[in-house]
Design a protein around this motif. Structure first.
Motif, PDB file in Angstrom:
ATOM      1  N   PRO A 115       0.825  -1.216   0.000  1.00 22.95           N
ATOM      2  CA  PRO A 115       0.000   0.000   0.000  1.00 22.95           C
ATOM      3  C   PRO A 115       0.859   1.267   0.000  1.00 22.95           C
ATOM      4  N   SER A 116       0.465   2.221  -0.845  1.00 22.02           N
ATOM      5  CA  SER A 116       1.231   3.462  -0.912  1.00 22.02           C
ATOM      6  C   SER A 116       0.447   4.532  -1.661  1.00 22.02           C
ATOM      7  N   TRP A 117       0.918   5.756  -1.528  1.00 23.32           N
ATOM      8  CA  TRP A 117       0.354   6.875  -2.261  1.00 23.32           C
ATOM      9  C   TRP A 117       0.913   6.874  -3.669  1.00 23.32           C
ATOM     10  N   ARG A 118       0.068   7.136  -4.634  1.00 28.30           N
ATOM     11  CA  ARG A 118       0.458   7.292  -6.034  1.00 28.30           C
ATOM     12  C   ARG A 118       0.209   8.747  -6.422  1.00 28.30           C
ATOM     13  N   VAL A 119       0.943   9.187  -7.432  1.00 28.35           N
ATOM     14  CA  VAL A 119       0.889  10.590  -7.807  1.00 28.35           C
ATOM     15  C   VAL A 119       0.833  10.726  -9.323  1.00 28.35           C
ATOM     16  N   MET A 120      -0.001  11.666  -9.788  1.00 21.73           N
ATOM     17  CA  MET A 120      -0.012  12.057 -11.190  1.00 21.73           C
ATOM     18  C   MET A 120       0.131  13.570 -11.221  1.00 21.73           C
ATOM     19  N   LEU A 121       1.073  14.039 -12.028  1.00 19.69           N
ATOM     20  CA  LEU A 121       1.324  15.456 -12.174  1.00 19.69           C
ATOM     21  C   LEU A 121       1.068  15.815 -13.633  1.00 19.69           C
ATOM     22  N   GLU A 122       0.173  16.772 -13.850  1.00 20.98           N
ATOM     23  CA  GLU A 122      -0.159  17.178 -15.207  1.00 20.98           C
ATOM     24  C   GLU A 122       0.285  18.617 -15.428  1.00 20.98           C
ATOM     25  N   ASN A 123       1.044  18.826 -16.481  1.00 18.02           N
ATOM     26  CA  ASN A 123       1.500  20.161 -16.833  1.00 18.02           C
ATOM     27  C   ASN A 123       0.330  20.882 -17.493  1.00 18.02           C
ATOM     28  N   VAL A 124      -0.182  21.933 -16.875  1.00 17.10           N
ATOM     29  CA  VAL A 124      -1.344  22.624 -17.422  1.00 17.10           C
ATOM     30  C   VAL A 124      -0.979  23.533 -18.589  1.00 17.10           C
ATOM     31  N   GLU A 125       0.306  23.734 -18.815  1.00 11.14           N
ATOM     32  CA  GLU A 125       0.755  24.580 -19.917  1.00 11.14           C
ATOM     33  C   GLU A 125       0.970  23.784 -21.200  1.00 11.14           C
ATOM     34  N   VAL A 126       1.073  22.448 -21.091  1.00 14.85           N
ATOM     35  CA  VAL A 126       1.317  21.591 -22.251  1.00 14.85           C
ATOM     36  C   VAL A 126       0.243  20.506 -22.269  1.00 14.85           C
ATOM     37  N   GLY A 163      -1.843  17.376 -22.504  1.00 16.53           N
ATOM     38  CA  GLY A 163      -1.546  15.945 -22.516  1.00 16.53           C
ATOM     39  C   GLY A 163      -0.267  15.534 -21.816  1.00 16.53           C
ATOM     40  N   GLU A 164       0.497  16.464 -21.283  1.00 12.25           N
ATOM     41  CA  GLU A 164       1.744  16.088 -20.604  1.00 12.25           C
ATOM     42  C   GLU A 164       1.428  15.675 -19.172  1.00 12.25           C
ATOM     43  N   GLN A 165       1.555  14.374 -18.922  1.00  6.34           N
ATOM     44  CA  GLN A 165       1.291  13.817 -17.592  1.00  6.34           C
ATOM     45  C   GLN A 165       2.474  12.969 -17.162  1.00  6.34           C
ATOM     46  N   HIS A 166       2.754  13.015 -15.869  1.00  4.57           N
ATOM     47  CA  HIS A 166       3.837  12.223 -15.296  1.00  4.57           C
ATOM     48  C   HIS A 166       3.274  11.468 -14.091  1.00  4.57           C
ATOM     49  N   TYR A 167       3.571  10.184 -14.013  1.00  5.38           N
ATOM     50  CA  TYR A 167       3.099   9.352 -12.910  1.00  5.38           C
ATOM     51  C   TYR A 167       4.285   8.956 -12.039  1.00  5.38           C
ATOM     52  N   PHE A 168       4.036   8.926 -10.730  1.00  4.40           N
ATOM     53  CA  PHE A 168       5.099   8.610  -9.775  1.00  4.40           C
ATOM     54  C   PHE A 168       4.608   7.560  -8.794  1.00  4.40           C
ATOM     55  N   LYS A 169       5.513   6.658  -8.426  1.00  2.00           N
ATOM     56  CA  LYS A 169       5.140   5.577  -7.508  1.00  2.00           C
ATOM     57  C   LYS A 169       5.157   6.014  -6.053  1.00  2.00           C
ATOM     58  N   ASP A 170       5.801   7.163  -5.782  1.00  2.00           N
ATOM     59  CA  ASP A 170       5.861   7.648  -4.404  1.00  2.00           C
ATOM     60  C   ASP A 170       6.163   9.143  -4.393  1.00  2.00           C
ATOM     61  N   LEU A 171       6.039   9.732  -3.223  1.00  2.00           N
ATOM     62  CA  LEU A 171       6.245  11.184  -3.090  1.00  2.00           C
ATOM     63  C   LEU A 171       7.705  11.583  -3.307  1.00  2.00           C
ATOM     64  N   GLU A 172       8.620  10.688  -2.964  1.00  2.00           N
ATOM     65  CA  GLU A 172      10.040  10.986  -3.156  1.00  2.00           C
ATOM     66  C   GLU A 172      10.359  11.153  -4.639  1.00  2.00           C
ATOM     67  N   SER A 173       9.768  10.311  -5.489  1.00  2.00           N
ATOM     68  CA  SER A 173       9.978  10.424  -6.937  1.00  2.00           C
ATOM     69  C   SER A 173       9.406  11.731  -7.464  1.00  2.00           C
ATOM     70  N   LEU A 174       8.249  12.114  -6.958  1.00  2.00           N
ATOM     71  CA  LEU A 174       7.635  13.392  -7.344  1.00  2.00           C
ATOM     72  C   LEU A 174       8.567  14.545  -6.992  1.00  2.00           C
ATOM     73  N   MET A 175       9.085  14.554  -5.779  1.00  2.00           N
ATOM     74  CA  MET A 175       9.944  15.644  -5.333  1.00  2.00           C
ATOM     75  C   MET A 175      11.232  15.712  -6.159  1.00  2.00           C
ATOM     76  N   ALA A 176      11.788  14.563  -6.514  1.00  2.00           N
ATOM     77  CA  ALA A 176      12.990  14.545  -7.350  1.00  2.00           C
ATOM     78  C   ALA A 176      12.693  15.146  -8.716  1.00  2.00           C
ATOM     79  N   TYR A 177      11.542  14.807  -9.293  1.00  2.00           N
ATOM     80  CA  TYR A 177      11.151  15.364 -10.589  1.00  2.00           C
ATOM     81  C   TYR A 177      10.972  16.879 -10.496  1.00  2.00           C
ATOM     82  N   LEU A 178      10.243  17.342  -9.491  1.00  2.35           N
ATOM     83  CA  LEU A 178      10.013  18.783  -9.336  1.00  2.35           C
ATOM     84  C   LEU A 178      11.328  19.532  -9.136  1.00  2.35           C
TER      85      LEU A 178
END
Length: 70
Positions: A28-39, A41-56
């Motif tokens: 069990p874990s949190w999943r994340v989807m980040l969508e660029n509102v400026e582009v 269809g550009e979506q990025h999926y992350f398996k955890d919050l740490e991956s999201l933070m690294a991307y940002l």
């Protein structure tokens, strides 16, 4: 004076729509989807919050203005 200076300063920013959901699976874990509102269809999926933070963090580094060569 400060307000006038801010008006004349170019702002660099990123805009995203962030979606979080909890998946109850074998791991069990949190999943994340980040969508660029400026582009569209550009979506990025992350398996955890740490991956999201690294991307940002990488996106912010890329957004820094480059030093002008003299």
């Amino acid at each position: 004076m400060e307000c006038e200076e801010r008006k004349n300063t170019k702002t660099t920013y990123r805009s995203y729509l962030l979606r979080l959901w909890f998946e109850e699976s074998q791991a069990p874990s949190w999943r994340v989807m980040l969508e660029n509102v400026e582009v569209a269809g550009e979506q990025h999926y992350f398996k955890d919050l740490e991956s999201l933070m690294a991307y940002l963090s990488s996106q912010l580094d890329d957004a820094l203005p480059q030093a002008e060569s003299e």
